[in-house]
Write an enzyme that holds these catalytic residues in place. Structure first.
Site, PDB file in Angstrom:
ATOM      1  N   THR A   1      -8.277   6.858  -2.048  1.00  0.00           N
ATOM      2  CA  THR A   1      -9.635   6.349  -2.228  1.00  0.00           C
ATOM      3  C   THR A   1     -10.647   7.464  -1.981  1.00  0.00           C
ATOM      4  O   THR A   1     -11.749   7.449  -2.536  1.00  0.00           O
ATOM      5  CB  THR A   1      -9.930   5.168  -1.280  1.00  0.00           C
ATOM      6  OG1 THR A   1      -9.407   5.476   0.023  1.00  0.00           O
ATOM      7  CG2 THR A   1      -9.290   3.894  -1.779  1.00  0.00           C
TER       8      THR A   1
ATOM      9  N   LYS B   1     -14.336   8.812  -3.861  1.00  0.00           N
ATOM     10  CA  LYS B   1     -15.594   9.167  -3.187  1.00  0.00           C
ATOM     11  C   LYS B   1     -16.059  10.551  -3.626  1.00  0.00           C
ATOM     12  O   LYS B   1     -17.255  10.790  -3.840  1.00  0.00           O
ATOM     13  CB  LYS B   1     -15.411   9.100  -1.667  1.00  0.00           C
ATOM     14  CG  LYS B   1     -15.083   7.678  -1.181  1.00  0.00           C
ATOM     15  CD  LYS B   1     -14.535   7.613   0.243  1.00  0.00           C
ATOM     16  CE  LYS B   1     -13.870   6.255   0.476  1.00  0.00           C
ATOM     17  NZ  LYS B   1     -13.107   6.194   1.750  1.00  0.00           N
TER      18      LYS B   1
ATOM     19  N   HIS C   1       0.794  -1.232   0.000  1.00  0.00           N
ATOM     20  CA  HIS C   1       0.000   0.000   0.000  1.00  0.00           C
ATOM     21  C   HIS C   1       0.825   1.280   0.000  1.00  0.00           C
ATOM     22  O   HIS C   1       0.260   2.372   0.087  1.00  0.00           O
ATOM     23  CB  HIS C   1      -0.924   0.052   1.217  1.00  0.00           C
ATOM     24  CG  HIS C   1      -2.007  -0.964   1.203  1.00  0.00           C
ATOM     25  ND1 HIS C   1      -3.263  -0.724   0.685  1.00  0.00           N
ATOM     26  CD2 HIS C   1      -2.029  -2.241   1.630  1.00  0.00           C
ATOM     27  CE1 HIS C   1      -4.005  -1.805   0.817  1.00  0.00           C
ATOM     28  NE2 HIS C   1      -3.277  -2.749   1.388  1.00  0.00           N
TER      29      HIS C   1
ATOM     30  N   LYS D   1      -8.271  13.955   4.640  1.00  0.00           N
ATOM     31  CA  LYS D   1      -7.439  12.749   4.616  1.00  0.00           C
ATOM     32  C   LYS D   1      -6.491  12.857   5.796  1.00  0.00           C
ATOM     33  O   LYS D   1      -6.441  13.891   6.454  1.00  0.00           O
ATOM     34  CB  LYS D   1      -6.653  12.641   3.302  1.00  0.00           C
ATOM     35  CG  LYS D   1      -5.918  13.941   2.924  1.00  0.00           C
ATOM     36  CD  LYS D   1      -5.136  13.817   1.627  1.00  0.00           C
ATOM     37  CE  LYS D   1      -5.959  13.975   0.364  1.00  0.00           C
ATOM     38  NZ  LYS D   1      -6.195  12.763  -0.373  1.00  0.00           N
ATOM     39  N   ARG D   2      -5.714  11.812   6.082  1.00  0.00           N
ATOM     40  CA  ARG D   2      -4.738  11.929   7.148  1.00  0.00           C
ATOM     41  C   ARG D   2      -3.749  13.058   6.833  1.00  0.00           C
ATOM     42  O   ARG D   2      -3.472  13.344   5.664  1.00  0.00           O
ATOM     43  CB  ARG D   2      -3.995  10.601   7.326  1.00  0.00           C
ATOM     44  CG  ARG D   2      -4.809   9.555   8.070  1.00  0.00           C
ATOM     45  CD  ARG D   2      -5.167  10.015   9.462  1.00  0.00           C
ATOM     46  NE  ARG D   2      -4.025   9.979  10.333  1.00  0.00           N
ATOM     47  CZ  ARG D   2      -3.809   9.049  11.248  1.00  0.00           C
ATOM     48  NH1 ARG D   2      -4.672   8.077  11.441  1.00  0.00           N
ATOM     49  NH2 ARG D   2      -2.734   9.094  12.007  1.00  0.00           N
TER      50      ARG D   2
ATOM     51  N   LYS E   1       1.159  14.310   1.493  1.00  0.00           N
ATOM     52  CA  LYS E   1      -0.170  14.666   0.982  1.00  0.00           C
ATOM     53  C   LYS E   1      -0.320  16.178   0.768  1.00  0.00           C
ATOM     54  O   LYS E   1      -1.276  16.648   0.173  1.00  0.00           O
ATOM     55  CB  LYS E   1      -1.254  14.154   1.931  1.00  0.00           C
ATOM     56  CG  LYS E   1      -1.276  12.626   2.054  1.00  0.00           C
ATOM     57  CD  LYS E   1      -2.345  12.153   3.051  1.00  0.00           C
ATOM     58  CE  LYS E   1      -2.261  10.673   3.377  1.00  0.00           C
ATOM     59  NZ  LYS E   1      -2.840   9.805   2.325  1.00  0.00           N
TER      60      LYS E   1
HETATM   61  C1  GPK Z   1      -0.924   3.049   3.015  1.00  0.00           C
HETATM   62  F1  GPK Z   1       1.039   2.139   3.852  1.00  0.00           F
HETATM   63  C2  GPK Z   1      -0.139   2.667   4.058  1.00  0.00           C
HETATM   64  C3  GPK Z   1      -0.586   2.856   5.388  1.00  0.00           C
HETATM   65  O1  GPK Z   1       0.121   2.555   6.361  1.00  0.00           O
HETATM   66  N1  GPK Z   1      -1.818   3.394   5.571  1.00  0.00           N
HETATM   67  C4  GPK Z   1      -2.605   3.753   4.532  1.00  0.00           C
HETATM   68  O2  GPK Z   1      -3.726   4.206   4.746  1.00  0.00           O
HETATM   69  C5  GPK Z   1      -3.022   3.972   2.137  1.00  0.00           C
HETATM   70  N2  GPK Z   1      -2.144   3.585   3.246  1.00  0.00           N
HETATM   71  C6  GPK Z   1      -2.329   4.697   0.991  1.00  0.00           C
HETATM   72  O3  GPK Z   1      -1.621   5.806   1.509  1.00  0.00           O
HETATM   73  C7  GPK Z   1      -3.371   5.146  -0.019  1.00  0.00           C
HETATM   74  O4  GPK Z   1      -2.777   5.743  -1.120  1.00  0.00           O
HETATM   75  C8  GPK Z   1      -4.213   3.943  -0.460  1.00  0.00           C
HETATM   76  O5  GPK Z   1      -5.301   4.360  -1.230  1.00  0.00           O
HETATM   77  C9  GPK Z   1      -4.738   3.178   0.743  1.00  0.00           C
HETATM   78  O6  GPK Z   1      -3.689   2.821   1.632  1.00  0.00           O
HETATM   79  C10 GPK Z   1      -5.453   1.903   0.356  1.00  0.00           C
HETATM   80  O7  GPK Z   1      -4.679   1.135  -0.496  1.00  0.00           O
END
Ligand code: GPK
Length: 820
Positions: A655, A659, A359, A547-548, A553
Site C-alpha cells: 500500500t 502512497k 493478506h 516499509k517493515r 521485501k
Molecule cells: C500481511 F500477513 C500480513 C501481515 O501479517 N501483516 C501485513 O502487514 C500486509 N500484511 C501485506 O504484506 C501487504 O502486501 C498488504 O498490502 C497489506 O498486508 C494489506 O493488505
C-alpha cells in the site's frame, strides 16, 4: 467552514478555557503538550456533536452494520486528520496563529497511536476513514494495547527497541464506555447437562476465569459529511464481583490469577509482521477481543430485532486476516448456547455473516494452534470447532469420496493443530485477496483445494489508501495545486485526478509540480538533518524504501546495489553520476536476527559512504529512525523514486506503493502485488519494472533449479559486492559481522535454500532498472511528465474505491446521510 462551532473567536476562547480548566494555567504558561490537550478537547467537542447526530441517524435508519474485526489499527495521529475531515484545518491553523501558536508544533505533541505493525494495520485505518466518508455504518473492533509497536532507536547502527507508552499523558480522542463492558471467560471445563424442557443437552462452562472487557471508543470522522463512526478498542480489567466471590470462598490464589490474567492481556502488541509466533498470550488476546466484540454486536442487534435469523441481513463480520477467526466459533457458541438454536440453523447464520480477507501467502504467517493449548484455554469453543471440523470432513468426503489426501490438506483440525485459515474459509461466505495477482495465486496455488470446493466464495479486492491523510494532510502544497487545476472533488472521488493528464506536457504545470516536489524534499531534508544529523541535497534524486524490514521485501538487494554503485563511482570517478540519496526506513521484529543485521548493514554502508569525501556527495545513504505513520506522511510527499522490489509473488499487495504514486513518485518495482495494477494504470513507460515474474519464481520454488552460485561465479560486480560483506569493508575489518548475510545468499550453511528470495537472480536486472532511472531523471521535462502522470493515474488506488467494492460485492450495506 463546515460548522459554526469553528467560528474562530469561539474556538480561540475554547482553547484558552480548556487550558484553564485542565491545568489552571494561562496560554503562555502552558506547555506545548498541554496546549495539544486543550486544542484536542476543543476539536473533540465538535466531533462529539456529530458523533451524536450520527448515532441518532443510525438509530432511525437501522442500516446494516459491518464490524471490521482486526488485531491491528495503525491509526496515526488524529488531531490533524480530524481537522482535515471537518474541513476546518486552515481555519484552526489561523485561529491558533492569532493566539501565537503553531498547529504543526501542536500536532507533533500527539503520540502516534501505533496499534499495528505495518500494511495490514494501516489498511484497517484507511478503511475506517473511507467507510465514514462514504456514509456506511461501520465499527472497527480491536484491542487497546497499553504499549503499541515499539519505538526504534538506532545505537551504533543497531536497532534498539524502546517501549511505546502512548497513553502516558492520556489520549484525548478516546472515550471509556464502562456501561458496555462484557465478561470474557477463559479455561475451566464444559459440563454437559440434559435439559428435559428442550430435549437437548446444555453445555455449561465451569471453573473458568473471567476477565472484564471494557470498551474505549475513538471517533472516526468522515470527510465533510457530519458522519462520525466508532473504533472500539477493548481493554481488560479484573472482574471485581467475581474476585470478591473468590475471596469469600478463600480462594486467594485463583483470585490473584484472574487479576493477573486481566493485567497481561492488553499489555502489548505483538511486533510481528507476516509472521506467526504461536504464543499463548496472543491466543488470549484474540479470544478476548472477539468474544467481547461479538457479544456486543449481538446485544446491539437484539435491541432492534427479535428474530436472530435476520442477523446476516443486518450484520457482517469482516475478519482482517485469520487473527479474528475465532469469530466463527464464538458466534456459533452464542447462537447454540445462548440463543438455543439448532446446529444447522446456527451454522447457516454464521456462514452468511462472516467473511475473511487473506493478506499473505508467506507460509510462516499461517496461524496453527496446538490443540492442547487451544482446548485448555477455550474448552467450549474448541468443542465447537471439533464439531465444525467433523462436519467439514464429512462434506469433503462426500465431494471427494475416499480421497484422504484432500482431508489431510483441508481439515480444520489436523496433526494436532487448529488451522485458522481453514476455519475462516469454511465458516464464512467470502474469501478475498488484496490485489488481483495475489487473489489469482490464492486460487491457483495456496488455497487451490478450497477454491475448487467453494469457487463462489473467492473474490478480489485490490487495496487502497485514503487520500485525505496521504495527500490532503501529508502534502498541502500539492493538494492546493491540484485543487487549483481541477477543483476539489478529487478529495472524495480520486479518479478525478485523471483530469490532470492534460497538464502532463504543459511546461508551466511541470515546473510547478516539480517545484512542489522540491519544497517537500527540503522539508524532508530538514527532518533528516534534525533527526539524523545528516545533510542531504534536495537536488539529488530521493530514492526511498520505507516499509517493515523483511527478507522478502529485499531491503538487502537495495543496499547491495548501493554498494555496487559506490564501487562504480570509486572505479570511475570521471563518469557523470547523477547525485542520489537512498533513504531507508524500517522496523524489524525484535527476534528477527537477519532483518536486524540488515539494518546494521544499511547503517554501516551509510557510515562509510557518507563520510567518503572523495565521492563529492554523489551518493548519500540515510536510515530514518523510527519509521511510523507520522513521518511517513513527510517521506511520501518528498520521494522521487519508490522502491517496491519484493520477490515476485510474495507481497500480497503493498500500500506504500500507492502512497508514493499518489504523491508523484515513480516506481522501481517487480511485477508483484498491486505493482501490477499500478503499472497498468500509469503505463510501463512511466515506471521501472524489472526481475523474475511470479510464475518464474513459483516455478523455481516448485521444481528447483535456482543456483545463486552461478551468479557469484560469473559476475565480477556481484562477486565484488558479496566479498565486501566478509572482507571488513563495512565493518572496520571485522570479517564475521555480516557473514550471516553472505551465507544466506550463497551457502548452504543455513537451513533454507541459499538466496531464498532470488536477490542474485534479480540483481542485474535491478541495476539496469536503476540505470534507466538515472537516465530518465536527467531529462527534466520527461521526468516531470512521468511524475505528474503517476499522480494523475493513481485514482484507482483510493480506499474509497476498495470500500465501495466491499460494499457492493460482499457487505451490501445501506448508505446513510445525516439530515439535521
Ligand atoms: C500481511 F500477513 C500480513 C501481515 O501479517 N501483516 C501485513 O502487514 C500486509 N500484511 C501485506 O504484506 C501487504 O502486501 C498488504 O498490502 C497489506 O498486508 C494489506 O493488505
Amino acid at each position: 467552514m463546515l460548522d459554526s462551532h469553528f467560528r474562530k473567536e469561539e474556538f480561540k476562547k475554547s482553547v484558552k478555557e480548556n487550558v484553564k480548566m485542565l491545568y489552571r494555567k494561562t496560554l503562555d504558561e502552558a506547555s506545548q503538550e498541554q496546549i495539544f490537550q486543550a486544542v484536542s478537547l476543543a476539536v473533540k467537542d465538535v466531533v462529539i456533536d456529530n458523533w451524536l447526530l450520527t448515532q441518532k441517524q443510525y438509530e432511525k435508519d437501522d442500516p446494516k452494520i459491518v464490524y471490521y474485526l482486526s488485531m491491528e489499527f495503525l491509526m496515526g495521529r488524529a488531531l490533524g486528520n480530524n481537522l482535515i475531515n471537518l474541513c476546518a484545518y486552515k481555519e484552526v491553523k489561523e485561529a491558533l496563529d492569532e493566539l501565537g501558536l503553531d498547529l504543526n508544533t501542536i500536532e507533533d505533541q500527539e503520540p502516534d497511536p501505533a496499534l499495528g505493525n505495518g500494511g495490514l494495520g494501516r489498511l484497517a485505518a484507511c478503511f475506517l476513514d473511507s467507510l465514514a466518508t462514504l456514509g456506511y455504518c461501520a465499527y472497527g473492533c480491536g484491542i487497546r494495547y497499553h504499549y503499541g509497536l515499539f519505538k526504534q532507536k538506532i545505537e551504533n547502527g543497531y536497532q534498539v527497541e524502546v517501549p511505546d507508552n502512548w497513553l502516558k499523558d492520556g489520549y484525548p480522542f478516546e472515550l471509556r464506555r464502562p456501561e458496555y463492558a462484557k465478561e470474557v471467560k477463559f479455561g475451566g471445563y464444559v459440563r454437559v447437562e440434559y435439559d428435559p424442557a428442550t430435549g437437548r443437552n446444555n453445555f455449561i462452562q465451569e471453573g473458568y476465569q473471567s476477565v472484564r472487557a471494557v470498551p474505549y471508543d475513538m471517533p472516526i470522522v468522515g470527510y465533510n459529511n457530519k458522519i462520525v463512526n466508532t473504533l472500539r478498542i477493548w481493554d481488560a480489567e479484573a472482574m471485581n464481583e467475581f474476585q470478591l466471590d473468590l475471596f469469600d470462598k478463600g480462594d486467594y490464589r485463583k483470585a490473584v490469577e484472574a487479576e493477573n490474567l486481566a493485567k497481561n492481556i492488553c499489555d502489548v502488541l505483538y511486533p510481528n509482521d507476516n509472521h506467526y509466533a504461536g504464543k499463548e498470550l496472543r491466543l488470549k488476546q484474540q479470544y478476548f477481543f472477539i468474544s467481547a466484540s461479538i457479544q456486543a454486536a449481538i446485544a446491539k442487534f437484539k435491541k432492534k430485532h427479535s428474530d436472530i435469523h435476520d442477523l446476516p441481513k443486518k450484520v457482517t463480520f469482516q475478519l482482517n486476516d485469520t487473527h479474528p477467526t475465532m469469530t466463527v466459533a464464538e458466534l456459533m457458541r452464542i447462537l447454540l448456547d445462548e440463543e438455543k438454536l439448532e446446529w444447522d440453523d446456527a451454522w447457516d447464520i454464521t456462514t452468511h455473516t462472516c467473511a475473511y480477507t487473506n493478506h499473505t501467502i508467506m507460509a510462516e504467517a499461517l496461524e496453527k494452534w496446538p490443540i492442547e493449548l487451544f482446548s485448555k484455554l477455550l474448552p467450549r469453543v474448541y468443542q465447537i470447532i471439533e464439531e465444525i471440523n467433523r462436519r467439514f470432513i464429512e462434506e469433503i468426503n462426500q465431494k471427494y469420496p475416499g480421497n484422504q489426501e484432500k482431508v489431510r490438506k483441508m481439515a480444520i483440525i489436523y496433526d494436532g493443530q487448529v488451522k485458522m485459515a481453514h476455519l475462516a474459509i469454511a465458516g464464512g461466505y467470502s474469501v478475498n485477496g488484496v490485489a488481483r495477482l495475489h487473489t489469482e495465486i490464492l486460487k491457483k496455488q495456496e488455497l487451490k483445494d478450497f477454491y475448487e470446493m467453494y469457487p463462489e466464495k473467492f473474490n478480489n479486492k485490490t487495496n487502497g489508501i485514503t487520500q485525505r491523510r496521504f495527500m490532503v494532510h501529508a502534502n498541502p502544497l500539492l493538494t492546493d495545486w491540484i485543487t487549483d487545476h481541477i477543483g476539489d472533488k478529487w478529495i472524495t472521488d480520486l479518479p478525478q485526478l485523471a483530469k490532470l493528464k492534460v497538464y502532463a506536457d504543459d511546461k508551466k504545470a511541470q515546473q510547478e509540480f516539480m517545484n512542489i516536489k522540491y519544497q517537500n524534499k527540503v522539508r524532508l531534508a530538514k527532518y533528516i538533518l534534525e533527526h539524523n544529523g545528516i545533510e542531504v541535497d534536495p537536488n539529488s534524486i530521493f530514492d526511498v524504501q520505507v516499509k517493515r524490514l523483511h527478507e522478502y521485501k529485499r531491503q538487502l538487494m537495495n543496499i547491495l546495489h548501493v554498494m555496487y554503485l559506490y564501487n562504480q563511482i570509486k572505479e570511475h570517478p570521471e563518469r557523470d553520476f547523477y547525485p542520489r540519496t537512498f533513504i531507508f526506513g524500517a522496523k524489524a521484529t525484535a527476534g528477527y536476527r537477519r532483518a536486524k543485521l540488515t539494518i546494521k548493514l544499511i547503517n554501516s554502508v551509510a557510515d562509510v559512504i557518507n563520510n567518503d569525501a572523495s565521492i563529492n556527495g554523489k551518493l548519500k545513504v540515510v536510515f530514518i529512525e523510527n519509521y511510523r505513520v507520522s513521518n511517513a506522511e513527510i517521506i511520501f510527499a518528498a520521494a522521487d523514486v519508490s522502491e517496491q522490489i519484493s520477490t515476485a509473488s510474495k507481497e500480497a499487495s503493498g500500500t506504500g506503493n500507492m502512497k508514493f504514486m499518489l504523491n508523484g513518485a515513480l516506481t522501481v518495482g517487480t511485477m508483484d502485488g498491486a505493482n501490477v495494477e499500478i503499472v497498468e494504470e500509469v503505463g510501463e513507460e512511466n515506471a521501472f519494472i524489472f526481475g523474475l515474474s511470479s510464475d518464474e519464481v513459483i516455478n523455481y520454488e516448485n521444481n528447483g533449479g535456482y543456483d545463486p552460485m552461478q551468479y557469484f561465479n560469473n559476475d565480477p560486480d556481484i562477486r565484488n559486492v558479496l566479498m565486501q560483506l566478509i572482507n571488513g569493508t563495512y565493518s572496520n575489518g571485522d570479517f564475521e559481522m555480516f557473514r550471516e548475510i553472505y551465507d544466506s545468499l550463497l551457502n548452504t550453511n543455513c537451513s533454507d535454500r541459499a538466496d531464498t528470495y532470488f536477490i542474485l537472480a534479480d540483481f542485474k536486472s535491478y541495476a539496469d532498472a536503476q540505470r534507466r532511472v538515472e537516465e530518465a531523471y536527467r531529462d527534466e521535462a520527461g521526468w516531470a511528465k512521468k511524475a505528474l502522470l503517476n499522480t494523475a493515474c493513481s485514482g484507482k488506488f483510493s480506499s474509497d474505491r476498495t470500500i465501495q467494492q466491499y460494499v457492493d460485492e460482499i457487505w451490501h450495506l445501506d448508505k446513510v446521510t445525516i439530515e439535521d
